[in-house]
Enzyme design. Structure first.
Site, PDB file in Angstrom:
ATOM      1  N   GLU A 255      -3.773  -0.685   8.242  1.00 36.72           N
ATOM      2  CA  GLU A 255      -2.606  -0.297   9.034  1.00 36.72           C
ATOM      3  C   GLU A 255      -2.696  -0.950  10.404  1.00 36.72           C
ATOM      4  O   GLU A 255      -3.755  -0.962  11.023  1.00 36.72           O
ATOM      5  CB  GLU A 255      -2.514   1.227   9.232  1.00 36.72           C
ATOM      6  CG  GLU A 255      -2.147   2.030   8.009  1.00 36.72           C
ATOM      7  CD  GLU A 255      -2.017   3.525   8.323  1.00 36.72           C
ATOM      8  OE1 GLU A 255      -1.737   3.867   9.501  1.00 36.72           O
ATOM      9  OE2 GLU A 255      -2.189   4.335   7.404  1.00 36.72           O
TER      10      GLU A 255
ATOM     11  N   TYR B 139      -4.464   0.768  16.051  1.00 38.22           N
ATOM     12  CA  TYR B 139      -3.209   0.753  16.796  1.00 38.22           C
ATOM     13  C   TYR B 139      -3.399   0.471  18.275  1.00 38.22           C
ATOM     14  O   TYR B 139      -2.668  -0.308  18.869  1.00 38.22           O
ATOM     15  CB  TYR B 139      -2.484   2.094  16.630  1.00 38.22           C
ATOM     16  CG  TYR B 139      -1.949   2.304  15.240  1.00 38.22           C
ATOM     17  CD1 TYR B 139      -0.719   1.796  14.869  1.00 38.22           C
ATOM     18  CD2 TYR B 139      -2.689   2.996  14.277  1.00 38.22           C
ATOM     19  CE1 TYR B 139      -0.223   1.969  13.589  1.00 38.22           C
ATOM     20  CE2 TYR B 139      -2.205   3.175  12.997  1.00 38.22           C
ATOM     21  CZ  TYR B 139      -0.971   2.663  12.651  1.00 38.22           C
ATOM     22  OH  TYR B 139      -0.495   2.816  11.373  1.00 38.22           O
TER      23      TYR B 139
ATOM     24  N   GLU C 249      -7.763   8.098   6.795  1.00 33.91           N
ATOM     25  CA  GLU C 249      -8.013   8.641   8.127  1.00 33.91           C
ATOM     26  C   GLU C 249      -8.484  10.090   8.102  1.00 33.91           C
ATOM     27  O   GLU C 249      -7.810  11.013   8.565  1.00 33.91           O
ATOM     28  CB  GLU C 249      -6.760   8.525   8.998  1.00 33.91           C
ATOM     29  CG  GLU C 249      -6.335   7.096   9.235  1.00 33.91           C
ATOM     30  CD  GLU C 249      -5.096   6.977  10.099  1.00 33.91           C
ATOM     31  OE1 GLU C 249      -4.700   5.840  10.393  1.00 33.91           O
ATOM     32  OE2 GLU C 249      -4.520   8.015  10.492  1.00 33.91           O
TER      33      GLU C 249
ATOM     34  N   HIS D 106      -3.158  10.918   1.454  1.00 33.06           N
ATOM     35  CA  HIS D 106      -2.617  10.613   2.776  1.00 33.06           C
ATOM     36  C   HIS D 106      -2.022  11.898   3.349  1.00 33.06           C
ATOM     37  O   HIS D 106      -0.836  11.963   3.680  1.00 33.06           O
ATOM     38  CB  HIS D 106      -1.573   9.498   2.700  1.00 33.06           C
ATOM     39  CG  HIS D 106      -1.362   8.792   4.003  1.00 33.06           C
ATOM     40  ND1 HIS D 106      -1.417   7.416   4.140  1.00 33.06           N
ATOM     41  CD2 HIS D 106      -1.078   9.260   5.228  1.00 33.06           C
ATOM     42  CE1 HIS D 106      -1.171   7.078   5.386  1.00 33.06           C
ATOM     43  NE2 HIS D 106      -0.957   8.184   6.081  1.00 33.06           N
TER      44      HIS D 106
ATOM     45  N   ARG E 114       0.844  -1.190   0.000  1.00 36.38           N
ATOM     46  CA  ARG E 114       0.000   0.000   0.000  1.00 36.38           C
ATOM     47  C   ARG E 114       0.883   1.245   0.000  1.00 36.38           C
ATOM     48  O   ARG E 114       1.728   1.422   0.882  1.00 36.38           O
ATOM     49  CB  ARG E 114      -0.910   0.016   1.236  1.00 36.38           C
ATOM     50  CG  ARG E 114      -1.802   1.236   1.286  1.00 36.38           C
ATOM     51  CD  ARG E 114      -2.556   1.347   2.595  1.00 36.38           C
ATOM     52  NE  ARG E 114      -3.233   2.648   2.656  1.00 36.38           N
ATOM     53  CZ  ARG E 114      -3.630   3.242   3.770  1.00 36.38           C
ATOM     54  NH1 ARG E 114      -3.437   2.665   4.938  1.00 36.38           N
ATOM     55  NH2 ARG E 114      -4.215   4.417   3.726  1.00 36.38           N
TER      56      ARG E 114
ATOM     57  N   ASN F 247      -7.807   1.106  10.108  1.00 37.69           N
ATOM     58  CA  ASN F 247      -6.485   1.227  10.711  1.00 37.69           C
ATOM     59  C   ASN F 247      -6.650   1.131  12.223  1.00 37.69           C
ATOM     60  O   ASN F 247      -7.470   1.864  12.803  1.00 37.69           O
ATOM     61  CB  ASN F 247      -5.829   2.564  10.362  1.00 37.69           C
ATOM     62  CG  ASN F 247      -5.608   2.749   8.874  1.00 37.69           C
ATOM     63  OD1 ASN F 247      -5.709   1.803   8.096  1.00 37.69           O
ATOM     64  ND2 ASN F 247      -5.311   3.967   8.474  1.00 37.69           N
TER      65      ASN F 247
END
Length: 505
Positions: free
Chosen positions: A405, A335, A193, A148, A103, A333
Site C-alpha cells: 500500500e 504512507y 496491518e 483486513h 490486491r 504499507n
C-alpha cells in the site's frame, strides 16, 4: 479545475498512453523487468452488500451502525462502492490501468457467516470465485488478503483478537480459503496491518470494535495476531505450497520515525521498534520473540507501575519457534513519516499518529517543509519510504520486499489531482532508488487505492482513489483521475524519467 473525460476516454485508458509515452526517452529510468505494479482495495471498504444472502455482520457493520458518531460523516460501508454488484466494472478498470496484480481482501463473515469453518457460504464462494476468475481472464494476478479488519461479530462476541482460541479459528478460515482459491491464487497476505487492528482498537479505542484497553488488550491482540499468522503460514507451507507453489506473508504498516536531531536517534529507534519491530521481530529476526529493547522497556515500566509481571505477554519457546521464519517476503504499507523527540514540560504527546508513543514518552511532529494532506496524521516525506526500506534490509536481511500500500489522501473530488500525481511520482522515485542504489530487492508496488471508498473513521470524506466514485449517486459511477492516467503510463513504460529525480536523502 476539472478535466472532463469522454466516454471513449473513460473506457479506453490504454489508448491515451501515447504509444507508451515513446518508451525510449532520454533519461529513462526503468524498473526491473520482473517488477510488478498493482492497486488495492479491501472488502468492507468497497463491497457493500453488507447483509445480502447469508452474510453475517462484521465488527465494522456493528460499530458503524451502533456508534455512527465515531465516523466523521456518520456514514458506513453498507453500500460503499457497491463492488459486490459492480465487480466486473472494477476488474475492467484494473485491466485498463494495465495492472500486473490487484490486491483485494476476503470478507470473513461473507465466506464463513458463522465465523467458523463448519458452514461455507455458497454465495460468498461464488462472489470471490467470480472476481478471481475475472482478474485471471484479464491477465491480472489476484493477491488475496485474508483479514483486513472485518472480523465476524460472532467471534468478537467471544473476545475477538484477545481470545487465544482465535489462533485456531483463523487457521481454520485460512484452510477454507486455500482450499477454495489456492489453485489460482499464488500470493497471500494473512493479516493486514496488525498494528492498526490491535492498536487502533485497544490503544485508541476508535477502530471497530472500539474497546479501549491500552497496554493490555493491544498486546494480547498483538500476540494472537502473530500466532494466527504463523499458524496460517505453516498450514500453507506444509500442505498447499507443495501443490500450488504460492507465497504467504503478513503486511505491516510502518510510519518512518525520523529523529528530530542527533540526540533523539535512540528514541527514534525505540519508536521504530514499537511500531515496526513489535509486529516483525518475532517473524523476521534470526532469534525471534519480542524486540529486546521493547520487551525490556515494557517490563521495567510495568514494574515501576506496580504490576507483578510485564503487561507485554510473554512468548514461550514453543511460540517463538512457531512464529519465527513464517514468511516468504516482507510486505510493507507506507504512507508518511514523523519527527521524533522527547516532550518538553507540559507538552501533550497524544496517541496518534504513531502507536506506542505515549507508552515510551515520545513526541511526534512533522517537519515544516513536509507538505500536508487532508488527513491530520499524514504528511508527505517520500524519502522516508527509501529510508524505511533500507532499515528493513539492514535489520531483517536481504529478502524480497513488497510494497502493498502507498497512496495519497485528499478531501476533494478533483479529477485533475495534481497533488496525488506528484505523491506517486516522488514515492516511485524513492522505490527506484532503493532498488538501484541501495540494492533492496523490491518486487511489488501497490497503489492505495483503485477506488475512493469507505476510509474507516474518515468515512467518505477522505479520498485515496485513482478512480473517483460518486457516492451521491445510487449507481456509484466511477471516473478515472489524472493520477490513474499517470500510473497507467508508468506501468506501460515500466519507467520513470530524469525530471526532478532526487538521488540523495
Amino acid at each position: 479545475m476539472y478535466i472532463v473525460y469522454s466516454v471513449e476516454t473513460m473506457c479506453c485508458l490504454k489508448l491515451i498512453v501515447f504509444s507508451a509515452l515513446i518508451a525510449v526517452v532520454r533519461g529513462e529510468r526503468r524498473f526491473p523487468d520482473a517488477f510488478k505494479f498493482g492497486a488495492a482495495t479491501a472488502s468492507y471498504q468497497v463491497e457493500g452488500a453488507w447483509n445480502v444472502s447469508d452474510k453475517s455482520a462484521s465488527i465494522w457493520d456493528t460499530y458503524s451502525h451502533k456508534k455512527p458518531s465515531v465516523i466523521v460523516d456518520e456514514s458506513n460501508g453498507d453500500v460503499a462502492c457497491d463492488s459486490y454488484h459492480k465487480w466486473r466494472e472494477d476488474v475492467q478498470l484494473a485491466s485498463e490501468l494495465g495492472l500486473d496484480f490487484y490486491r483485494l481482501s476476503l470478507s470473513w463473515p461473507r465466506l464463513l457467516p458463522n465465523g467458523f469453518s463448519n458452514y461455507i457460504s455458497e454465495d460468498g464462494k461464488r462472489y470471490y470465485n467470480d472476481v478471481i476468475n475475472g482478474l485471471l481472464e484479464k491477465g491480472i494476478e489476484p493477491v488475496i488478503t485474508l483479514y483486513h479488519w472485518d472480523l465476524p461479530q460472532k467471534l468478537q462476541d467471544l473476545g475477538g483478537w484477545t481470545n487465544p482460541l482465535i489462533v485456531e479459528w483463523f487457521a481454520d478460515y485460512a484452510r477454507v480459503a486455500y482450499d477454495l482459491f489456492g489453485d489460482r491464487v499464488k500470493s497471500w497476505i494473512t493479516i493486514n496491518e496488525g498494528i492498526v487492528a490491535c492498536e487502533g482498537t485497544y490503544t485508541l479505542g476508535s477502530f471497530a470494535p472500539g474497546i479501549y484497553s491500552p497496554g493490555f488488550g493491544s498486546y494480547l491482540c498483538n500476540k494472537n495476531v502473530l500466532l494466527a499468522h504463523a499458524k496460517a503460514w505453516r498450514l500453507y507451507d506444509e500442505e498447499y505450497k507443495p501443490k500450488y507453489g504460492g507465497k504467504v506473508s503478513l503486511t505491516n504498516q510502518i510510519i518512518w520515525p525520523q529523529a528530530h536531531s542527533e540526540e533523539y536517534e535512540d528514541l527514534a529507534e525505540l519508536v521504530l521498534q514499537m511500531n515496526g519491530g513489535l509486529y516483525s521481530h518475532a517473524i523476521y529476526s534470526k532469534e525471534g520473540g519480542w524486540p529486546p529493547a521493547v520487551e525490556k522497556y515494557i517490563a521495567e515500566k510495568s514494574a515501576q507501575e506496580g504490576y507483578t509481571r510485564s503487561r507485554l505477554p510473554p512468548l514461550t519457546t514453543e511460540e517463538i519457534n512457531l512464529i519465527k521464519g513464517t514468511f516468504d517476503f516482507y510486505a510493507l504499507n507506507y504512507y508518511t513519516s514523523w519527527l521524533v523527540r522527547s516532550p518538553k514540560e507540559g507538552e501533550n504527546i497524544g496517541k496518534w499518529p504513531l502507536y506506542g508513543c505515549e507508552e515510551i514518552n515520545a513526541l511526534l511532529e512533522p517537519a515544516p517543509e513536509w507538505p500536508p494532506t487532508s488527513s491530520d496524521w499524514f504528511f508527505e516525506y517520500p524519502e522516508g519510504l527509501r529510508r524505511l526500506l533500507s532499515w528493513l534490509k539492514k535489520t531483517y536481511g536481504d529478502m524480497e520486499y513488497r510494497i502493498m500500500e502507498n497512496g495519497y489522501a485528499s478531501d476533494k473530488r478533483d479529477l485533475n489531482d495534481v497533488n496525488r500525481v506528484n505523491y506517486y511520482k516522488t514515492h516511485l522515485e524513492q522505490v527506484y532508488l532503493a532498488i538501484t542504489e541501495d540494492n533492496v530487492n523490491v518486487t511489488y508496488y501497490t497503489a492505495w487505492t483503485l477506488l475512493d471508498n469507505f476510509e474507516w473513521n474518515d468515512g467518505y470524506v477522505s479520498k485515496f482513489g485513482l478512480v473517483d466514485v460518486d457516492f451521491t449517486h445510487p449507481d456509484r459511477p466511477r471516473t478515472p483521475r489524472s493520477s490513474a492516467y499517470y500510473y497507467a503510463n508508468v506501468i506501460s513504460t515500466r519507467s520513470l524519467y530524469d525530471d526532478d529525480l532526487k538521488t540523495n536523502l
